[in-house]
Design an enzyme around this catalytic site. Sequence first.
Site: not given
Length: 376
Positions: A93-94, A96-97, A147, A217, A267, A305, A307
Site C-alpha cells: 500500500d502507499s 496514506g491510510f 492517496d 475509501g 486484503d 477443513c 488445514c
Amino acid sequence: MAELFNFEMTATDGKARTGVIHTPRGEIRTPAFMPVGTAATVKAMMPESVRATGADILLGNTYHLMLRPTAERIDRLGGLHKFMNWDRPILTDSGGFQVMSLAGLRKLTEKGVTFKSHIDGSRHELTPERSMEIQRLLGSDIVMCFDECPALPADRDRIAESMRLSMRWAERSREAFGDRPGHALFGIQQGGLEQDFREESAEALTKIGFDGYAVGGLAVGEGQEAMFGCLDYAPDMLPVDKPRYLMGVGKPDDIVGAVSRGIDMMDCVLPSRSGRTGQAFTRHGVVNIKNARHQDDPRPLDENCSCPACSNYSRAYLHHVFRSNEMISGMLLTWHNLHYFQDIMAGMRESIAAGTFEAWQKTFHETRAQGDIEPL
C-alpha cells in the site's frame, strides 16, 4: 512477447469475474485474497505456512516498513522478497491510510503529509514521490499510488476536496513511478459514498492510465449496506480489462458480496488478528474457541477443513492452548483462518468458471446461517 504484467479474464458469471494476473514472480488467481504482512511477516505464520494455505500474493505496509526497519535497509539487504523469504508477488500500500489512522500530529498539504511516527515520535514526510521511492526500494510487484482516505461520515465538500487531492497525487505517483517493466502501479478510486464523485475519480484515473484500479475509501465505518450500495456502481466505472481491488475488506460475507459486484482482489488483517484472539472462521460462522463449551469437545473446528488445526487437533486442545496463552494457539488458529479464506476464494473461482456462482452463494449463506455445531 507477452507483457510482463497483465490480467487475463477467463470467465464471468453475472458481474463476478475469474482470471489470472500474470507477473514475473508468478500467477495470481482471481478472485484473490491477500494476507497482510504488516511488518514483513504475516503474524504467527512462517512464509511456507502462508504458501500452504493457497495464497498467491501478500500485502506489505509501506508506512510500517518505512519507519522500521526502513526501506533503505531492506533495499540494502536485497529487497522485501528476500528479506522475508517470500518468492511470490507482493503488493504494497502507499502508506496514506496508516498515516491518517496511526500517525500523530499530521499536517496535510498539497505536497503531501508530514507526521510523527507512532513508534518513537520522529518526524517524517510522505509525498507521492517519496511513496513511489519507498515502494521501489522494497521491490514491490504491485505498487499503490499515494492517496488520502477521509474517515466516513464526512460532508460532500470534504469528500470532494479529498478526492480531487488524491487525483492530483495519483498523477504525480504515475509520473514518479516511471517505466518499470514487470512492476505494476494501481490507481485508487475515491469519492466516499457519492456516486458523482466516484465517477469523476474513475474518469481522472482512467485518463492517467494504470495497470489496475482499487476501490478505496470503503470499510471505514460506513456499514455493509452502504458499502454494497457503493459497490453496486463503483467497480463498473473502472476499466473492465484491468484488475479491481477492494482495499481493507475481509469479512467473509463482505468478500463474497464484493466479488458478486465485480471485485477481483481484497486484503484484510481480520483472519490473522482474529486467530490471535481466539476466533476461528468456519463454514458455519465464527467459533470463539475461548468459550467453555469447547473444553471437552474432541471434534475439529470444521470437519470439512483440511488445514493442520482441523486435521490434527481437537476443539478441546485449541481451547486449552488458547486459555494457557501458548504461542501455538495463535499459529494454529491463524493458519486455519487463512486456509478458510483461501477455500472461499477457490470456491468462488470454480463456481464462476462453471457458471454456478449464484448457487454457490446460496449454499455459502445458508450454511453460515445455521451457526456453529451443537455442543456435546
